[in-house]
Write a protein that holds these residues in place. Structure first.
Motif, PDB file in Angstrom:
ATOM      1  N   UNK A 260       0.824  -1.212   0.000  1.00  0.00           N
ATOM      2  CA  UNK A 260       0.000   0.000   0.000  1.00  0.00           C
ATOM      3  C   UNK A 260       0.858   1.262   0.000  1.00  0.00           C
ATOM      4  N   UNK A 261       2.037   1.196   0.625  1.00  0.00           N
ATOM      5  CA  UNK A 261       2.952   2.341   0.584  1.00  0.00           C
ATOM      6  C   UNK A 261       3.455   2.590  -0.832  1.00  0.00           C
ATOM      7  N   UNK A 262       3.411   1.556  -1.662  1.00  0.00           N
ATOM      8  CA  UNK A 262       3.854   1.690  -3.059  1.00  0.00           C
ATOM      9  C   UNK A 262       2.677   1.476  -4.015  1.00  0.00           C
ATOM     10  N   UNK A 263       1.498   1.885  -3.585  1.00  0.00           N
ATOM     11  CA  UNK A 263       0.297   1.665  -4.400  1.00  0.00           C
ATOM     12  C   UNK A 263       0.321   2.455  -5.708  1.00  0.00           C
ATOM     13  N   UNK A 264       1.212   3.422  -5.814  1.00  0.00           N
ATOM     14  CA  UNK A 264       1.338   4.170  -7.075  1.00  0.00           C
ATOM     15  C   UNK A 264       1.967   3.320  -8.167  1.00  0.00           C
ATOM     16  N   UNK A 265       2.668   2.220  -7.778  1.00  0.00           N
ATOM     17  CA  UNK A 265       3.304   1.373  -8.796  1.00  0.00           C
ATOM     18  C   UNK A 265       2.858  -0.080  -8.736  1.00  0.00           C
ATOM     19  N   UNK A 266       2.351  -0.556  -7.585  1.00  0.00           N
ATOM     20  CA  UNK A 266       1.952  -1.958  -7.458  1.00  0.00           C
ATOM     21  C   UNK A 266       0.564  -2.166  -8.052  1.00  0.00           C
ATOM     22  N   UNK A 267       0.463  -3.081  -9.010  1.00  0.00           N
ATOM     23  CA  UNK A 267      -0.796  -3.332  -9.712  1.00  0.00           C
ATOM     24  C   UNK A 267      -1.599  -4.454  -9.074  1.00  0.00           C
ATOM     25  N   UNK A 268      -0.916  -5.553  -8.724  1.00  0.00           N
ATOM     26  CA  UNK A 268      -1.652  -6.749  -8.306  1.00  0.00           C
ATOM     27  C   UNK A 268      -0.763  -7.665  -7.494  1.00  0.00           C
ATOM     28  N   UNK A 282      -8.597  -3.941  -3.662  1.00  0.00           N
ATOM     29  CA  UNK A 282      -8.302  -2.964  -2.613  1.00  0.00           C
ATOM     30  C   UNK A 282      -8.456  -1.583  -3.238  1.00  0.00           C
ATOM     31  N   UNK A 283      -9.695  -1.103  -3.250  1.00  0.00           N
ATOM     32  CA  UNK A 283     -10.022   0.101  -4.021  1.00  0.00           C
ATOM     33  C   UNK A 283      -9.303   1.340  -3.494  1.00  0.00           C
ATOM     34  N   UNK A 284      -9.062   1.394  -2.181  1.00  0.00           N
ATOM     35  CA  UNK A 284      -8.382   2.560  -1.627  1.00  0.00           C
ATOM     36  C   UNK A 284      -6.954   2.691  -2.123  1.00  0.00           C
ATOM     37  N   UNK A 285      -6.358   1.557  -2.500  1.00  0.00           N
ATOM     38  CA  UNK A 285      -4.972   1.556  -2.982  1.00  0.00           C
ATOM     39  C   UNK A 285      -4.842   1.092  -4.424  1.00  0.00           C
ATOM     40  N   UNK A 286      -5.975   0.737  -5.031  1.00  0.00           N
ATOM     41  CA  UNK A 286      -6.032   0.305  -6.425  1.00  0.00           C
ATOM     42  C   UNK A 286      -5.110  -0.887  -6.701  1.00  0.00           C
ATOM     43  N   UNK A 287      -5.135  -1.870  -5.786  1.00  0.00           N
ATOM     44  CA  UNK A 287      -4.351  -3.091  -5.947  1.00  0.00           C
ATOM     45  C   UNK A 287      -5.316  -4.274  -6.034  1.00  0.00           C
ATOM     46  N   UNK A 288      -5.108  -5.135  -7.027  1.00  0.00           N
ATOM     47  CA  UNK A 288      -5.937  -6.326  -7.225  1.00  0.00           C
ATOM     48  C   UNK A 288      -5.283  -7.522  -6.532  1.00  0.00           C
ATOM     49  N   UNK A 289      -6.042  -8.216  -5.688  1.00  0.00           N
ATOM     50  CA  UNK A 289      -5.550  -9.419  -5.011  1.00  0.00           C
ATOM     51  C   UNK A 289      -6.279 -10.622  -5.599  1.00  0.00           C
TER      52      UNK A 289
END
Length: 329
Positions: A260-268, A282-289
């Protein structure tokens, strides 16, 4: 008007929990689903043939548990491993193997480090020169396409699982301390008496040590500085909404915080382990699990694998059988 690109930048295959064994079908440990040990090899063969015929993937993420732990009881582990790896002989794409709990039921960490399942060394990248790792580390990163980096985690770094860690090792002792603080059962694979996410504190799960967590932070920082997008994968899920809670990483919060600290670059984050599969955005961080269904519990006539197309603005997963297709923006 600009049109959306039709061709992906690159594509990769994905599959989890084959758990092959030359064994008759049997019920799983909860006595809720059948496990089809021999059929799993045919389903892996079907997946590999599918990817070869598609002729577009660069690599496969094999998310762990490629053979079943019952092989060790029959002293058939090496033969079973040979059989599954033969399915990848001569393929026109790379294969990245991740270690799950069943790898450690069959083999020691030292054995795995010297086996074809150790794909870290052959896929080392320039980032490895910047970010140092432990001597027996199974975690690594690779870049299949300019601007994209894949990070492969070792979710059993801190573990009591099988014969993976020597009982005198710091990691084994740390794992035992973590487990016994929460799990008071004599059988440490039992979650009896544990509630909610505490049910993850069982011996078939594991954790990630501080050195690996620091490596992950530093690797993501290098990726950020280089303007790269990142996909992370491991055998064990790290978000409680993406799986059955008994299948969570022990210190999932630590990994989630870093992602989440790197949510600007982590996609999934892609994982296996929970044979029922799962998905959470994870909509707040835009990461797909994404948790893949386990091939071992797929009945004959179906399957559970996929191909992921990577576009500049989305991941498109084409699922086969029990793996659901989805567009991940």
């Amino acid at each position: 008007m600009a049109t959306r690109e039709e061709r992906p930048l690159f594509s990769f295959g994905i599959i989890a929990d084959v758990q092959y064994g030359d064994l008759d079908d049997a019920m799983n440990f909860t006595q809720t689903k059948w496990r089809h040990y021999r059929n799993a090899l045919y389903l892996l063969r079907e997946a590999v043939q599918h990817w070869k015929e598609e002729n577009r993937i660069q690599f496969v993420l094999q998310l762990g548990d490629i053979i079943d732990g019952f092989n060790t009881r029959r002293k058939n582990s090496e033969n079973a491993l040979r059989d599954v790896l033969q399915e990848f002989d001569g393929v026109p794409f790379a294969v990245h193997h991740i270690w799950g709990n069943h790898e450690f039921y069959n083999f020691s960490r030292n054995y795995l480090m010297n086996s074809p399942l150790f794909t870290a060394q052959e896929n080392a990248t320039d980032v490895e020169e910047v970010v140092k790792k432990e001597a027996d580390a199974a975690y690594y990163d690779f870049s299949p396409y300019k601007g994209y980096r894949f990070v492969v985690l070792d979710n059993y770094d801190v573990s009591m699982c099988g014969i993976g860690r020597d009982k005198d090792s710091p990691q084994y002792k740390e794992a035992e301390k973590i487990l016994r603080q929460v799990n008071k059962n004599e059988e440490l694979n039992s979650p009896e008496g544990l509630v909610g996410v505490d049910r993850r504190f069982v011996m078939f799960n594991g954790g990630m040590g501080e050195e690996q967590l620091q490596w992950l932070r530093e690797t993501l920082e290098v990726a950020r500085q280089q303007g790269e997008k990142v996909v992370v994968s491991g055998h064990v899920p790290v978000h409680p909404n993406s799986c059955y809670v008994m299948c969570l990483l022990w210190n999932y919060q630590d990994v989630l915080k870093i992602l989440q600290d790197f949510s600007d670059i982590v996609l999934a984050y892609f994982s296996g382990h929970d044979h029922g599969g799962g998905y959470h955005y994870d909509s707040g961080n835009e990461i797909h699990h994404v948790t893949l269904p386990g091939v071992i519990e797929v009945p004959p006539g179906s399957n559970a694998f996929g191909t992921v197309d990577v576009f500049s603005d989305r991941l498109v997963m084409h699922g086969v059988g029990q793996l659901e297709s989805r567009v991940m923006k």
